[in-house]
Design a protein around this motif. Sequence first.
Motif, short mmCIF file in Angstrom:
data_model
loop_
_atom_site.label_atom_id
_atom_site.label_comp_id
_atom_site.label_asym_id
_atom_site.label_seq_id
_atom_site.Cartn_x
_atom_site.Cartn_y
_atom_site.Cartn_z
N SER A 38 0.83 -1.20 0.00
CA SER A 38 0.00 0.00 0.00
C SER A 38 0.87 1.26 0.00
CB SER A 38 -0.91 0.01 1.23
OG SER A 38 -1.71 1.17 1.25
N ASN A 97 0.79 4.09 -2.93
CA ASN A 97 0.41 5.46 -2.60
C ASN A 97 1.60 6.41 -2.50
OD1 ASN A 97 -2.43 5.02 -2.39
ND2 ASN A 97 -2.07 3.95 -0.46
N ARG A 111 -8.87 3.69 -3.05
CA ARG A 111 -7.72 4.43 -2.54
C ARG A 111 -8.08 5.89 -2.28
NH1 ARG A 111 -3.03 5.21 -5.35
NH2 ARG A 111 -3.76 4.52 -7.37
N MET A 120 -7.87 7.83 1.31
CA MET A 120 -7.00 8.99 1.44
C MET A 120 -7.79 10.29 1.60
SD MET A 120 -4.38 7.96 -1.60
CE MET A 120 -3.38 9.43 -1.46
#
Length: 322
Positions: A19, A23, A52, A56
């Motif tokens: 992850s 990211n 995602r 976020m």
Amino acid sequence: MSSIKDVAKLAGVAVGTVSRVINNSGAVSPATRKKVEKAIQELNYIPNEIARNFKMRKSKMVALLLPSIWHPFFSELAYYIEDELDREGFKLMLCNSGGKPEKELYYLEMLQQNKVAGIVGITYNDIEDNVSNDIPIVSIDRHFNKNITCVTSDNYEGGRLALRELVKAGARKPAYLGSVTSVFSETMNRREGFIDEAKKLGVDYIVYEKPDPVVDDDAYFGDFLKNHRDVDGIFAITDMFAAKYIERAGREGIRVPDDVKVIGYDGIQDHPYFHPILSTIRQPVEEMARMTIRLLYKKIEGEVLDREVYLLPVKFRQGETT
């Protein structure tokens, strides 16, 4: 379809490490990053962008709501919109409504729930009550009453220009061919410019319109040709209308441009393989698309724009139909 767990297993790392690589957040050693990236490539893993973004709380997704990707003008517009978004790492979500108001409302509700970064809207339906400023939005060819930015070409000047070019080509009784939307859009100014210029020059003219969308082309053009045989010039609301008129008139033995001069609007067809090449009012499609996205970025960042309507100039492009 591979999952993030599959990537972690192949790379021999934890899911959290994968992850962080995806990211680009947190500390990951170059060697570990290389292993993860190799696993992603081998598995052809595509991260769930919407998931995602939600996690976020910052979306990199912009939605484009348009009537039909099949129409060449909208296709060209979508191409440049996606290209401009890609330059800043944004993704495009295409919402193809088919011009149906119920489908547009469905998309708007879905986009509100998914919290996209912004919306580019092209609609000619009466959905104003469902359009809000909760998500940054820029409209193309439609000025809503609300504080929503609109980008459009100078449709009024385009209509005036078309009338002048028809008269210059020898037309003595030009006609405007169009369709009437349920709500006012900037495209209706093409007709107003045509009419005002005809009156200014003292030219006899005809306006022929039916409700939008026109579902029966044969009936539309058949009725026009039956009742207006004396017309010697056509300004069509779009290039598609112009092309359909030329095809239908040809079946009636009417020659373009010998018998009737024809001008369209959009500028979608300029390849020499197509004949006849249409004389048209060319919209600055690329500039419209890129300006739309640049203005949307400003709205996403919370900037207040200096005006609601951004008008771009058009030009006449000579073809073989005038």
